[in-house]
Design an enzyme around this catalytic site. Sequence first.
Site, PDB file in Angstrom:
ATOM      1  N   SER A 101      21.725  62.259  46.475  1.00 11.64           N
ATOM      2  CA  SER A 101      20.455  63.857  47.042  1.00 11.64           C
ATOM      3  C   SER A 101      21.840  65.129  46.750  1.00 11.64           C
ATOM      4  O   SER A 101      22.148  66.091  45.722  1.00 11.64           O
ATOM      5  CB  SER A 101      21.175  63.538  48.898  1.00 11.64           C
ATOM      6  OG  SER A 101      20.199  65.023  49.365  1.00 11.64           O
ATOM      7  N   ASP A 243      18.535  71.587  46.342  1.00  9.39           N
ATOM      8  CA  ASP A 243      19.375  70.252  46.389  1.00  9.39           C
ATOM      9  C   ASP A 243      19.495  69.354  44.909  1.00  9.39           C
ATOM     10  O   ASP A 243      18.251  69.371  44.380  1.00  9.39           O
ATOM     11  CB  ASP A 243      19.160  69.665  47.416  1.00  9.39           C
ATOM     12  CG  ASP A 243      18.410  68.367  48.055  1.00  9.39           C
ATOM     13  OD1 ASP A 243      17.453  68.597  47.451  1.00  9.39           O
ATOM     14  OD2 ASP A 243      18.957  67.451  48.585  1.00  9.39           O
ATOM     15  N   ASP A 245      18.080  66.051  44.529  1.00  9.07           N
ATOM     16  CA  ASP A 245      17.187  65.759  44.256  1.00  9.07           C
ATOM     17  C   ASP A 245      15.586  65.880  44.709  1.00  9.07           C
ATOM     18  O   ASP A 245      14.593  66.158  45.301  1.00  9.07           O
ATOM     19  CB  ASP A 245      17.324  64.069  45.071  1.00  9.07           C
ATOM     20  CG  ASP A 245      17.037  64.044  46.382  1.00  9.07           C
ATOM     21  OD1 ASP A 245      17.342  64.987  47.172  1.00  9.07           O
ATOM     22  OD2 ASP A 245      16.651  63.170  46.729  1.00  9.07           O
ATOM     23  N   ASP A 247      14.556  67.154  47.787  1.00 12.98           N
ATOM     24  CA  ASP A 247      13.615  66.742  48.643  1.00 12.98           C
ATOM     25  C   ASP A 247      13.449  67.867  49.968  1.00 12.98           C
ATOM     26  O   ASP A 247      13.307  68.107  51.109  1.00 12.98           O
ATOM     27  CB  ASP A 247      14.040  65.916  49.138  1.00 12.98           C
ATOM     28  CG  ASP A 247      15.245  65.824  49.493  1.00 12.98           C
ATOM     29  OD1 ASP A 247      16.573  66.182  49.357  1.00 12.98           O
ATOM     30  OD2 ASP A 247      14.720  64.827  50.035  1.00 12.98           O
TER      31      ASP A 247
END
EC number: 5.4.2.10
Length: 449
Positions: A101, A243, A245, A247
């Site tokens: 992440s 960010d 990833d 999400d």
Amino acid sequence: MRKLFGTDGVRGVANLEPMTSEIAMQLGRAAAHIFMRRAGRHQVVIGKDTRLSGYMLESALTSGICSMGVDVLLVGPMPTPAIAFLTRSLRADAGVVISASHNPYQDNGIKFFSSEGFKLPDEVEARIEQLIVSDEIKHLRPTADAIGKAYRIGDAEGRYIEFVKRSVPRDLDFQGIKLVVDCANGAAYKVAPTVLRELGAEIEVIANSPDGMNINDKCGAVHPERLQEAVRRHGAHIGIALDGDADRAIFVCEQGEIVDGDHVMAALGLDLHAQGRLASQTVVGTVMSNFGLELAMKRAGIQLMRTPVGDRYLMERMLADGYNFGGEQSGHFIFLDHNTTGDGLISALQILSLMKRTGKPLSELAKAMTAVPQILLNVKVKHKPDLNQIPDIQQAIKTAEATLNGSGRVLVRYSGTEALLRIMVEGERDSTIREVADHLASIVRARIG
């Protein structure tokens, strides 16, 4: 106690335990065994972000999964929410994301999605750990044509792009909106610009040249300073920072100022309510959501339901009680009408849609709530006894709440990772909440400090 799984999958420094190839392969074997629950061939989708170590872990996971007779569908660098969607779309038994992440590139992580596209509950993660520790599936070794195969899914990006675009009404586009998008040199570096351009926005793109080592490096949702400067320089209407990833998303208004997640939730929650699309007239936030959000929702006849910090807890409450919108200050927003996990791109499209429909800039939309002053104190503690069993602390909390008299709130909780007790006090007057917080801290120090 669980040794591998944390609050969001398995995470650590790549090539050091627990993020080694050996453990990744064991995770693949154990997860494959858990998810083989129907007749016929089984499939697991694997996606990743742009970290250098993703190649190593992808190969190890693939090997472990195939060794259990399960096929692997490889989609390459893709946002975490894309894997949740693709797992459902491809009728796979599970999905796996290789990502840490917002962490720096030297870290990595592994998290799983069920066939329905939801993150795994604690008990399933505990069962995966048990299979690894106990070695009870060591003897399961398919041979010959029972061994799994790995396939590359070539149209994964296109599938996800069209899926995300469907969250916007067909009669709406973003022509006339100029924006800057920061891709964090991460998983959305291709799909985010494509989605925004196809919907008509005029865009400037930054941090979209990943090299395996620059993910989240002075960019993205955790470092929005570069985005703020770019919004001012280009005269953009809005800035969007994803960010690593993708999400979650952080937003910057036309003035170059960050609009935090609580203000975004207020604007979107009120809009969903006005359209009659807010399930049970409830927005789901966390214990850290500013009291000002609660006040703004209450004025509109909306309930703010609070959960522990973390998107998995938001999701659990939303699924249990039938709510469809929730989020937290960090930029995780969950629109259950659109996806089964937080999705930074879908969140961005909902804000852009609101701007286009109302003709209002983000700075004005953010006025949907007024944040109340907040004080956070960390008190070092020697141990962590049950606070409910300490009368002095419980009485101090009751006294603090009585002092605020409905114009604020008190939150006292232990840190999950450090020997700290966290005290948060919110209220309309700085002097009052400072006095309340200091008194609470003195009681805590005297009893367990």
